[in-house]
Design a protein around this motif. Structure first.
Motif: not given
Ligand code: GRG
Length: 370
Positions: A181, A235, A244
Motif C-alpha cells: 500500500t 497507514v 489516512h
C-alpha cells in the motif's frame, strides 16, 4: 465546493469574502474548535519550534540518505550527495515525522516513530531532491540554495543520471519497507511529479481553464509528495482509513499553500534570500498565481501570458503589473484558505504536541521568507 471546481470569478469573490473573515492565520487558529495553542507538551515541557520537535527524530538524516546512495563510481556519488548538505529546509521530512507521531498518538498513544515511518521521511526528501535535480536540467537553472546546480557543474547528461540514481535509491528504500500500500502511495507521487512538470510545459488560452490548470499543476508538482508522504506514515501507524484521509488532506492543503507562497516569493523576495534568481517563473514563461490575479486588473497581460513573456521587455512589464496589482495579496489570501483547511483537518486528531506543531507549521508556511 472545492476550489478546483469553482469558476475563476467565484474564486476571486470567495477569496475577497474570505479576507473579511480571515484577517490573519493566528486568528483562525484561535477560532479552531478544540485546538490547543499553548505549545505545551503532555509532560509540561514547552516546544517553541515545530522544526526542533521534528528534528528529534531526524538526527543523522543526511548521513542516512548518503548511506542509501552508496555507489561504486566516485563522481556519481559526489553528484548524488551534492544537495544532501543540510542547506535545504527539510520541510518534507519534518512534516512526515510530526505526522507519524501525531497519528501514532491518535491511534494508541504511542510516542515512538517507527523505523518504517522515519524511512518515509528520508524517501520523501530523496524524491524531492531527485525532482530538483531534474527540474534544474529542464529549466537550465544555474543556481539553487545559493550554490551552482548539478547541471551547471557536471553538465545536463550527468545531472539527469544523478537524479535517476537518487530516485532509484529512494525506490530501493521504499521496497525495503515491504508494504505494498505504501509503495503504491509513494509511486503515485512520482507519476504526479512527471505529469505536473508536463502540465507546466503547456498553457491554456481560456482564463477560467488557466486557473484550474495552475492549481492542478501545483498539486501534482508540489502537494502530492507532501500529501502522500503524510498518508504513507498514517497507514504505517494507524489502521483507520479516516485518519489516512486526514493526513492526506492536511498534506495536500499545506502543500498547495506552500507552492502558492513560493510563487509569491518569486515576486517579493530578493535573490540573496532565495538562493536563486527571482522572477524566475516569468523568465521561464510561467504565469503563476500573482500573474493570473493581476491579469484581472490589467488585461494587457493576457497577450504576454499567451506568448509566455517571450517578447523583449515582457518579463519586466509583467513584474511591474503584478507589483501594482493585488495579485500578491490575493495569492496570499488563497494560501491562507488552504492553510485554514489544513488546520481544520489536522484538528480532527487527538491533541498532541506534534499535532499542534503541524498547526504551527501551516502558519510558518504562510510567513516564510525563503
Ligand atoms: C525525478 C521524481 C522526478 C520527477 C521529474 C522535474 C520533475 C519531474 C518535477 C519537478 C518537481 C519540482 C522541482 C517541484 C518544485 C517543488 C518546490 C516547491 C521546490 C522547492 O522546495 P523547497 O523550498 O526547497 O522545500 P529546499 O531547497 O528547501 O529543499
Amino acid at each position: 465546493i472545492s476550489i478546483l471546481q469553482m469558476s475563476y470569478f467565484n474564486l476571486v469573490k470567495s477569496i475577497t469574502s474570505a479576507f473579511r473573515n480571515v484577517c490573519s492565520v493566528s486568528r483562525f487558529h484561535h477560532t479552531t474548535p478544540g485546538v490547543c495553542c499553548c505549545g505545551k507538551t503532555q509532560s509540561g515541557e514547552k516546544y517553541t519550534d515545530p522544526f526542533k520537535l521534528g528534528w528529534r527524530d531526524l538526527k543523522g538524516l543526511y548521513e542516512d540518505i548518503k548511506k542509501e546512495l552508496l555507489t561504486s563510481t566516485a563522481e556519481l556519488k559526489e553528484m548524488s550527495e551534492y544537495y544532501f548538505d543540510g542547506k535545504g529546509k527539510a520541510f518534507r521530512p519534518v512534516i512526515v515525522v510530526l505526522m507519524a507521531r501525531a497519528c501514532n498518538i491518535h491511534h494508541n498513544n504511542s510516542r515512538d516513530v517507527q523505523a518504517s515511518q522515519r524511512a518515509i521521511a528520508l524517501i520523501a526528501e530523496m524524491i524531492h531532491t531527485a525532482s530538483l535535480v531534474h527540474d534544474d536540467v529542464i529549466d537550465d537553472a544555474t543556481s539553487r540554495r545559493g550554490k551552482h546546480t548539478v547541471n551547471k557543474i557536471w553538465g545536463e547528461k550527468k545531472a539527469v543520471l544523478a537524479g535517476d540514481l537518487i530516485l532509484s535509491a529512494a525506490s530501493i528504500a521504499l521496497a525495503r519497507i515491504g508494504n505494498t500500500t505504501v509503495i503504491s502511495i509513494l509511486t503515485q507521487v512520482i507519476e504526479d511529479l512527471v505529469r505536473g512538470e508536463f502540465l507546466q510545459l503547456g498553457s491554456k488560452e481560456d482564463e477560467n481553464e488557466r486557473f484550474a490548470h495552475y492549481l492542478e499543476k501545483t498539486f501534482k508538482k508540489t502537494a502530492s509528495l507532501i500529501a502522500n508522504s503524510c498518508k504513507a506514515v498514517s497507514v504505517l501507524g494507524c489502521p483507520d482509513p479516516a485518519v489516512h484521509e486526514i493526513a492526506y488532506q492536511y498534506g495536500r492543503n499545506v502543500g498547495i499553500a506552500f507552492q502558492l507562497v513560493d510563487d509569491v516569493l518569486d515576486f517579493t523576495s530578493g535573490s540573496e534570500e532565495m538562493g536563486k534568481p527571482t522572477s524566475a517563473d516569468l523568465k521561464l514563461g510561467l504565469a503563476t498565481g500573482p500573474v493570473l490575479f493581476a491579469c484581472r486588473q490589467f488585461p494587457d497581460m493576457n497577450a504576454m501570458i499567451m506568448r509566455r513573456f517571450s517578447s523583449p521587455g515582457d518579463v519586466d512589464r509583467a513584474r511591474q503589473y503584478v507589483l501594482q496589482s493585488d495579485g500578491v495579496q490575493q495569492t496570499t489570501y488563497l494560501a491562507q484558505q488552504y492553510c485554514h483547511r489544513a488546520v481544520r483537518e489536522i484538528s480532527k486528531l487527538r491533541p498532541s504536541p506534534e499535532r499542534d506543531a503541524l498547526i504551527q507549521l501551516s502558519e510558518i508556511v504562510l510567513t516564510r521568507e525563503k
